[in-house]
Design a protein around this motif. Structure first.
Motif, PDB file in Angstrom:
ATOM      1  N   ALA A 151       0.828  -1.206   0.000  1.00  0.00           N
ATOM      2  CA  ALA A 151       0.000   0.000   0.000  1.00  0.00           C
ATOM      3  C   ALA A 151       0.861   1.254   0.000  1.00  0.00           C
ATOM      4  CB  ALA A 151      -0.936  -0.011   1.207  1.00  0.00           C
ATOM      5  N   ALA A 152       1.943   1.251   0.772  1.00  0.00           N
ATOM      6  CA  ALA A 152       2.826   2.416   0.827  1.00  0.00           C
ATOM      7  C   ALA A 152       3.506   2.646  -0.523  1.00  0.00           C
ATOM      8  CB  ALA A 152       3.871   2.226   1.922  1.00  0.00           C
ATOM      9  N   LEU A 153       3.944   1.556  -1.178  1.00  0.00           N
ATOM     10  CA  LEU A 153       4.565   1.685  -2.491  1.00  0.00           C
ATOM     11  C   LEU A 153       3.566   2.136  -3.545  1.00  0.00           C
ATOM     12  CD1 LEU A 153       6.656  -1.602  -2.351  1.00  0.00           C
ATOM     13  CD2 LEU A 153       7.642   0.678  -2.595  1.00  0.00           C
ATOM     14  N   ALA A 154       2.383   1.512  -3.554  1.00  0.00           N
ATOM     15  CA  ALA A 154       1.379   1.819  -4.572  1.00  0.00           C
ATOM     16  C   ALA A 154       0.891   3.254  -4.469  1.00  0.00           C
ATOM     17  CB  ALA A 154       0.206   0.846  -4.447  1.00  0.00           C
ATOM     18  N   ALA A 155       0.881   3.811  -3.266  1.00  0.00           N
ATOM     19  CA  ALA A 155       0.401   5.187  -3.069  1.00  0.00           C
ATOM     20  C   ALA A 155       1.243   6.194  -3.839  1.00  0.00           C
ATOM     21  CB  ALA A 155       0.392   5.526  -1.582  1.00  0.00           C
ATOM     22  N   ARG A 156       2.493   5.834  -4.145  1.00  0.00           N
ATOM     23  CA  ARG A 156       3.353   6.727  -4.925  1.00  0.00           C
ATOM     24  C   ARG A 156       3.716   6.122  -6.285  1.00  0.00           C
ATOM     25  NH1 ARG A 156       6.443   4.916  -0.471  1.00  0.00           N
ATOM     26  NH2 ARG A 156       8.298   3.683  -1.039  1.00  0.00           N
ATOM     27  N   GLY A 157       2.861   5.198  -6.752  1.00  0.00           N
ATOM     28  CA  GLY A 157       3.055   4.609  -8.071  1.00  0.00           C
ATOM     29  C   GLY A 157       4.073   3.499  -8.116  1.00  0.00           C
ATOM     30  N   ASP A 180      -4.937  -8.559  -7.466  1.00  0.00           N
ATOM     31  CA  ASP A 180      -5.631  -7.643  -8.366  1.00  0.00           C
ATOM     32  C   ASP A 180      -5.413  -6.189  -7.970  1.00  0.00           C
ATOM     33  OD1 ASP A 180      -7.075  -7.968  -6.033  1.00  0.00           O
ATOM     34  OD2 ASP A 180      -9.046  -7.892  -7.016  1.00  0.00           O
ATOM     35  N   ARG A 181      -4.680  -5.936  -6.896  1.00  0.00           N
ATOM     36  CA  ARG A 181      -4.393  -4.574  -6.472  1.00  0.00           C
ATOM     37  C   ARG A 181      -3.314  -3.975  -7.373  1.00  0.00           C
ATOM     38  NH1 ARG A 181      -4.590  -4.870   0.195  1.00  0.00           N
ATOM     39  NH2 ARG A 181      -6.252  -6.456   0.306  1.00  0.00           N
ATOM     40  N   GLU A 182      -3.515  -2.729  -7.760  1.00  0.00           N
ATOM     41  CA  GLU A 182      -2.543  -2.060  -8.617  1.00  0.00           C
ATOM     42  C   GLU A 182      -1.185  -2.022  -7.926  1.00  0.00           C
ATOM     43  OE1 GLU A 182      -3.017  -1.071 -11.683  1.00  0.00           O
ATOM     44  OE2 GLU A 182      -5.164  -1.521 -11.725  1.00  0.00           O
ATOM     45  N   GLY A 183      -0.144  -2.391  -8.678  1.00  0.00           N
ATOM     46  CA  GLY A 183       1.199  -2.319  -8.137  1.00  0.00           C
ATOM     47  C   GLY A 183       1.637  -3.544  -7.359  1.00  0.00           C
ATOM     48  N   LEU A 184       0.835  -4.589  -7.348  1.00  0.00           N
ATOM     49  CA  LEU A 184       1.226  -5.839  -6.700  1.00  0.00           C
ATOM     50  C   LEU A 184       1.366  -6.916  -7.772  1.00  0.00           C
ATOM     51  CD1 LEU A 184       1.795  -7.580  -4.213  1.00  0.00           C
ATOM     52  CD2 LEU A 184      -0.683  -7.928  -3.973  1.00  0.00           C
ATOM     53  N   VAL A 185       2.530  -7.544  -7.820  1.00  0.00           N
ATOM     54  CA  VAL A 185       2.804  -8.607  -8.781  1.00  0.00           C
ATOM     55  C   VAL A 185       3.283  -9.830  -8.009  1.00  0.00           C
ATOM     56  CG1 VAL A 185       4.077  -9.309 -10.839  1.00  0.00           C
ATOM     57  CG2 VAL A 185       3.532  -6.880 -10.476  1.00  0.00           C
ATOM     58  N   VAL A 186       2.625 -10.955  -8.229  1.00  0.00           N
ATOM     59  CA  VAL A 186       3.012 -12.203  -7.570  1.00  0.00           C
ATOM     60  C   VAL A 186       3.377 -13.216  -8.649  1.00  0.00           C
ATOM     61  CG1 VAL A 186       2.343 -14.012  -5.950  1.00  0.00           C
ATOM     62  CG2 VAL A 186       1.400 -11.697  -5.696  1.00  0.00           C
ATOM     63  N   ALA A 206      -1.451 -10.460 -11.294  1.00  0.00           N
ATOM     64  CA  ALA A 206      -1.410  -9.005 -11.144  1.00  0.00           C
ATOM     65  C   ALA A 206      -2.723  -8.416 -11.650  1.00  0.00           C
ATOM     66  CB  ALA A 206      -0.223  -8.423 -11.908  1.00  0.00           C
ATOM     67  N   ALA A 207      -2.833  -7.103 -11.563  1.00  0.00           N
ATOM     68  CA  ALA A 207      -4.012  -6.402 -12.088  1.00  0.00           C
ATOM     69  C   ALA A 207      -4.053  -6.549 -13.614  1.00  0.00           C
ATOM     70  CB  ALA A 207      -3.981  -4.936 -11.687  1.00  0.00           C
TER      71      ALA A 207
END
Length: 327
Positions: A151-157, A180-186, A206-207
């Motif tokens: 969440a902290a990373l995704a908040a700044r892209g 499916d959250r933006e900026g998360l890749v598994v 990923a999303a």
């Protein structure tokens, strides 16, 4: 190119021991893999089709809302860095070296950090790459803490990339259901748990927008038809999954006990391997190889990774070799 485990033929030439005579513990692959059935002739004769049900079966197995089949998770590891502008990237270390290598080759500024430093310094980076459980150290992470980091990373892209190649033995800690959250890749792989490394099949979870970009870069037919046929059936074989998770846990515990017995108490590991830091690592690796036993040697830090023996005879062989080497 970076060094990896599984270089059995090279070891056979170097030590002049026929490949059939080796006990290969260098890879971290399940030694009792999924039993592959005959592949029908028409599967070989047709181009692969992406609407064959593999994606749906994989989504069900991994609990992922959406995913993309790739030619081993290595394909995604190499391509993901090309989907971002130059970024500050933290990569877990020691860990699977291809991650840092791929981000550096794509022009990103990479720092290799231990897990504690990554979490403490996360605000300094645009991308954080973790291996969970880690290879070779076996570090594990709390799912809640990982989601907070994301969440902290995704908040700044930014992105959180999590390589879960060794997660199948205990999938309750997977981030796939949240991917499916933006900026998360598994990233997932069938090579380790299913013992299907030769199929070269992995999945990026990923999303949808990121998966579309990755798909465009990779192009059509990332998997062969026979690989798709085999992996779809392996992912759907729930009874086999349950049996093998129990078997892996037993083998892993037995291996840890054996290593402790010979003064090589593991510093880390997971269901697929155990890892030992030791200043004698190079000498021990050589001494075992001279007895036809191949383990993985790391220079930094000096250490050995022991994969799982298959059966009682293999455990006995490793036991006898360690008794001679450690005498």
């Amino acid at each position: 190119m970076l060094e990896h485990g599984g270089r059995l033929l090279r070891a056979a030439r170097q030590y002049r021991i026929d490949p059939s005579q080796w006990l290969d513990l260098s890879t971290g692959i399940n030694p009792d893999g999924w039993p592959v059935p005959p592949v029908p002739a028409q599967v070989w004769q047709r181009l692969p089709e992406d609407d064959d049900g593999l994606v749906e079966i994989a989504c069900d197995y991994y609990g992922a809302p959406s995913l993309l089949p790739v030619a081993g998770s290595q394909a995604a590891i190499q391509m993901l860095p090309r989907l971002r502008a130059p970024s500050r990237v933290a990569v877990l270390a020691p860990g699977y070296a291809e991650h840092a290598h791929a981000w550096q080759r794509a022009g990103h500024a990479v720092e290799r950090l231990p897990a504690a430093d990554i979490h403490a310094r996360a605000a300094e980076f645009d991308v954080v790459v973790l291996i969970h459980p880690n290879n070779p150290g076996g570090e594990r992470f709390d799912v809640g803490a990982l989601l907070q980091l994301h969440a902290a990373l995704a908040a700044r892209g930014g992105w959180l990339v999590v390589d879960e190649a060794f997660m199948d033995a205990d999938p309750t800690h997977s981030l796939c259901p949240h991917s499916d959250r933006e900026g998360l890749v598994v990233l997932r792989s069938v090579g380790k748990f299913f013992g299907l490394a030769g199929a070269r099949v992995g999945f990026a979870c990923a999303a949808p927008a990121l998966l579309d970009a990755l798909r465009e870069r990779l192009g059509p037919w990332t998997l062969t038809g026979p690989s798709r046929f085999v992996v779809a059936r392996a992912l759907a074989d729930r009874d086999w999954h349950a049996r093998v998770r129990t078997a892996l846990a037993g083998r892993s515990a037995r291996l840890a006990t054996l290593l402790v017995t010979h003064g090589l108490a593991p510093d880390g590991g997971c269901a697929f391997f155990h890892w030992r830091r030791d200043v004698r690592a190079a000498q021990l690796h050589d001494a075992l190889a001279r007895r036809g036993i191949l383990v993985r040697h790391f220079d930094a830090p000096a250490s050995l990774r022991f994969g799982l023996p298959r059966d009682a005879a293999d455990f006995d062989r490793l036991d006898a070799a360690l008794a001679a080497v450690m005498a």
